[in-house]
Scaffold this motif. Structure first.
Motif, PDB file in Angstrom:
ATOM      1  N   ARG A 254      46.879  33.847  78.210  1.00  0.00           N
ATOM      2  CA  ARG A 254      47.282  34.244  79.551  1.00  0.00           C
ATOM      3  C   ARG A 254      47.490  35.751  79.644  1.00  0.00           C
ATOM      4  N   GLU A 255      47.003  36.482  78.661  1.00  0.00           N
ATOM      5  CA  GLU A 255      47.109  37.937  78.713  1.00  0.00           C
ATOM      6  C   GLU A 255      46.261  38.475  79.861  1.00  0.00           C
ATOM      7  N   PRO A 256      46.579  39.676  80.350  1.00  0.00           N
ATOM      8  CA  PRO A 256      45.789  40.241  81.461  1.00  0.00           C
ATOM      9  C   PRO A 256      44.328  40.437  81.069  1.00  0.00           C
ATOM     10  N   ALA A 257      43.447  40.237  82.046  1.00  0.00           N
ATOM     11  CA  ALA A 257      42.018  40.446  81.824  1.00  0.00           C
ATOM     12  C   ALA A 257      41.751  41.923  81.557  1.00  0.00           C
ATOM     13  N   ASP A 258      40.735  42.188  80.729  1.00  0.00           N
ATOM     14  CA  ASP A 258      40.411  43.565  80.392  1.00  0.00           C
ATOM     15  C   ASP A 258      38.932  43.837  80.648  1.00  0.00           C
ATOM     16  N   PHE A 259      38.489  44.971  80.174  1.00  0.00           N
ATOM     17  CA  PHE A 259      37.117  45.429  80.373  1.00  0.00           C
ATOM     18  C   PHE A 259      36.101  44.387  79.886  1.00  0.00           C
ATOM     19  N   PHE A 260      36.365  43.792  78.750  1.00  0.00           N
ATOM     20  CA  PHE A 260      35.394  42.898  78.142  1.00  0.00           C
ATOM     21  C   PHE A 260      35.344  41.538  78.847  1.00  0.00           C
ATOM     22  N   ASP A 261      36.433  41.134  79.478  1.00  0.00           N
ATOM     23  CA  ASP A 261      36.390  39.905  80.272  1.00  0.00           C
ATOM     24  C   ASP A 261      35.446  40.067  81.460  1.00  0.00           C
ATOM     25  N   VAL A 262      35.569  41.181  82.152  1.00  0.00           N
ATOM     26  CA  VAL A 262      34.687  41.428  83.295  1.00  0.00           C
ATOM     27  C   VAL A 262      33.253  41.634  82.822  1.00  0.00           C
ATOM     28  N   LYS A 263      33.097  42.256  81.663  1.00  0.00           N
ATOM     29  CA  LYS A 263      31.753  42.428  81.112  1.00  0.00           C
ATOM     30  C   LYS A 263      31.119  41.067  80.818  1.00  0.00           C
ATOM     31  N   GLY A 264      31.918  40.109  80.342  1.00  0.00           N
ATOM     32  CA  GLY A 264      31.398  38.767  80.115  1.00  0.00           C
ATOM     33  C   GLY A 264      30.947  38.101  81.399  1.00  0.00           C
ATOM     34  N   ASP A 265      31.697  38.324  82.509  1.00  0.00           N
ATOM     35  CA  ASP A 265      31.278  37.787  83.801  1.00  0.00           C
ATOM     36  C   ASP A 265      29.941  38.392  84.234  1.00  0.00           C
ATOM     37  N   LEU A 266      29.791  39.695  84.003  1.00  0.00           N
ATOM     38  CA  LEU A 266      28.537  40.345  84.362  1.00  0.00           C
ATOM     39  C   LEU A 266      27.383  39.828  83.509  1.00  0.00           C
ATOM     40  N   GLN A 267      27.632  39.571  82.233  1.00  0.00           N
ATOM     41  CA  GLN A 267      26.581  39.052  81.369  1.00  0.00           C
ATOM     42  C   GLN A 267      26.090  37.695  81.875  1.00  0.00           C
ATOM     43  N   ALA A 268      27.008  36.863  82.323  1.00  0.00           N
ATOM     44  CA  ALA A 268      26.620  35.571  82.889  1.00  0.00           C
ATOM     45  C   ALA A 268      25.805  35.761  84.167  1.00  0.00           C
ATOM     46  N   LEU A 269      26.206  36.750  84.975  1.00  0.00           N
ATOM     47  CA  LEU A 269      25.464  37.030  86.196  1.00  0.00           C
ATOM     48  C   LEU A 269      24.075  37.560  85.886  1.00  0.00           C
ATOM     49  N   PHE A 270      23.971  38.466  84.926  1.00  0.00           N
ATOM     50  CA  PHE A 270      22.675  39.030  84.577  1.00  0.00           C
ATOM     51  C   PHE A 270      21.732  37.972  84.030  1.00  0.00           C
ATOM     52  N   GLY A 271      22.285  36.991  83.324  1.00  0.00           N
ATOM     53  CA  GLY A 271      21.445  35.925  82.802  1.00  0.00           C
ATOM     54  C   GLY A 271      20.783  35.114  83.895  1.00  0.00           C
ATOM     55  N   ALA A 272      21.411  35.051  85.071  1.00  0.00           N
ATOM     56  CA  ALA A 272      20.814  34.339  86.196  1.00  0.00           C
ATOM     57  C   ALA A 272      19.856  35.207  86.990  1.00  0.00           C
ATOM     58  N   LEU A 273      19.947  36.525  86.819  1.00  0.00           N
ATOM     59  CA  LEU A 273      19.110  37.425  87.592  1.00  0.00           C
ATOM     60  C   LEU A 273      17.763  37.685  86.931  1.00  0.00           C
ATOM     61  N   SER A 274      17.780  38.005  85.681  1.00  0.00           N
ATOM     62  CA  SER A 274      16.564  38.414  84.987  1.00  0.00           C
ATOM     63  C   SER A 274      16.843  38.376  83.491  1.00  0.00           C
ATOM     64  N   PRO A 275      15.859  38.627  82.655  1.00  0.00           N
ATOM     65  CA  PRO A 275      16.134  38.649  81.213  1.00  0.00           C
ATOM     66  C   PRO A 275      17.268  39.597  80.880  1.00  0.00           C
ATOM     67  N   PRO A 276      18.311  39.129  80.168  1.00  0.00           N
ATOM     68  CA  PRO A 276      19.476  39.985  79.874  1.00  0.00           C
ATOM     69  C   PRO A 276      19.116  41.269  79.152  1.00  0.00           C
ATOM     70  N   ALA A 277      17.985  41.273  78.438  1.00  0.00           N
ATOM     71  CA  ALA A 277      17.622  42.475  77.686  1.00  0.00           C
ATOM     72  C   ALA A 277      17.325  43.657  78.588  1.00  0.00           C
TER      73      ALA A 277
END
Length: 309
Positions: A255-278
């Motif tokens: 339950r610790e506060p979200a940080d930079f890497f939590d939001v980065k993980g959300d973006l990685q999931a979004l990028f996977g739906a948009l186009s090749p993550p690479a």
């Protein structure tokens, strides 16, 4: 009352009719005989109605039905309009009190209204249907938004105009388009980013004791470059509070506060739906409203497309 009346228009030929009606009422109540009506007018300065051309082909094209010339002429003449036959149609001059008759479509609407919409038959549309191509590299909007919703984000909708002081704090070097007639002093400039609206929404949620906030918005932002305003389709989000929602089996550490890497993980999931993550990468850069050392520029190939911080 005067403003509404003059915005709708004043009939320049209605004075005689109004005078005749007033005399009729006076005579019915008090009797007497009316004298002659004397009209003084400046004909060159009197508003003139411009004839509107009505084409037979356009009439049948818009209504999807054929009408006899006699029926069309009788319909328009019954509305007090002057009709001049022409090859392929008519020139129609509306009476002075019909300010709503300005273009050909207005006349066609009057014909349909008087003849009756029930007299116009129904028919299937004639035309081929085309299915728009949907490349895999350009997913549908709902697919992108569903990814964020599955990550726990809720969609927000905010005004396209924002508080100039807040926007100046976030983007001190960005030129904003000021509104000529804003609805409020704190909504007087067009947004250069979706962040001001999302931050205000997050603040309002915190004031209502919402500890964990995940918001995103899909909308337009406005950039002023080289004397021109550009409208840019944009997706943005904000995350505040705990990393995980409160539930059974979630420890205090989770339950610790979200940080930079939590939001980065959300973006990685979004990028996977948009186009090749690479094709996506991050470059360490600084932004005036992001914490130094905790911000990055989002790159798609060699093109910068956003910020993370």
């Amino acid at each position: 009352d005067a403003s509404q009346r003059f915005e709708r228009g004043v009939d320049p030929g209605g004075q005689e009719r109004a005078l005749a009606r007033a005399v009729q009422l006076i005579q019915s109540i008090a009797g007497g005989e009316a004298g002659p009506v004397i009209v003084t007018e400046s004909e060159p300065n009197r508003p003139q109605r411009t004839p509107v051309r009505l084409r037979r082909t356009r009439l049948s094209q818009l209504l999807g039905a054929q009408f006899d010339d006699a029926r069309v002429e009788a319909t328009l003449a019954g509305l007090g309009m002057d009709i001049e036959p022409l090859p392929g149609g008519w020139h129609v001059t509306a009476p002075s009190y019909r300010f709503d008759i300005a273009i050909e479509a207005d006349l066609i609407e009057e014909v349909a209204r008087i003849v009756g919409y029930e007299a116009i038959g129904e028919d299937d549309a004639q035309g081929s249907e085309r299915v728009r191509a949907q490349p895999e590299t350009e997913p549908a909007e709902h697919a992108v938004l569903e990814v964020l919703a599955m990550r726990g984000y809720q969609e927000a909708v905010s005004y396209a105009f924002v508080d100039p002081r807040l926007q100046q704090q976030l983007f001190p070097d960005a030129a904003a388009l000021a509104l000529a007639n804003p609805i409020a002093s704190d909504l007087s400039v067009m947004r250069v980013s979706l962040w001001p609206g999302l931050l205000k929404a997050a603040l309002e949620n915190q004031r209502r004791q919402r500890e964990r906030i995940r918001l995103f918005e899909h909308g337009a932002r406005f950039e002023c470059r080289d004397g021109t305003t550009h409208e840019i389709d944009t997706l943005a989000g904000v995350a505040c509070g705990a990393r995980w929602p409160e539930q059974w089996g979630v420890s205090a550490a989770m339950r610790e506060p979200a940080d930079f890497f939590d939001v980065k993980g959300d973006l990685q999931a979004l990028f996977g739906a948009l186009s090749p993550p690479a094709s996506w990468r991050y470059e360490p850069q600084t932004h005036p409203c992001l914490h130094p050392g905790r911000s990055a520029r989002l790159m798609r190939g060699d093109h910068p497309v956003g910020w993370l911080g």
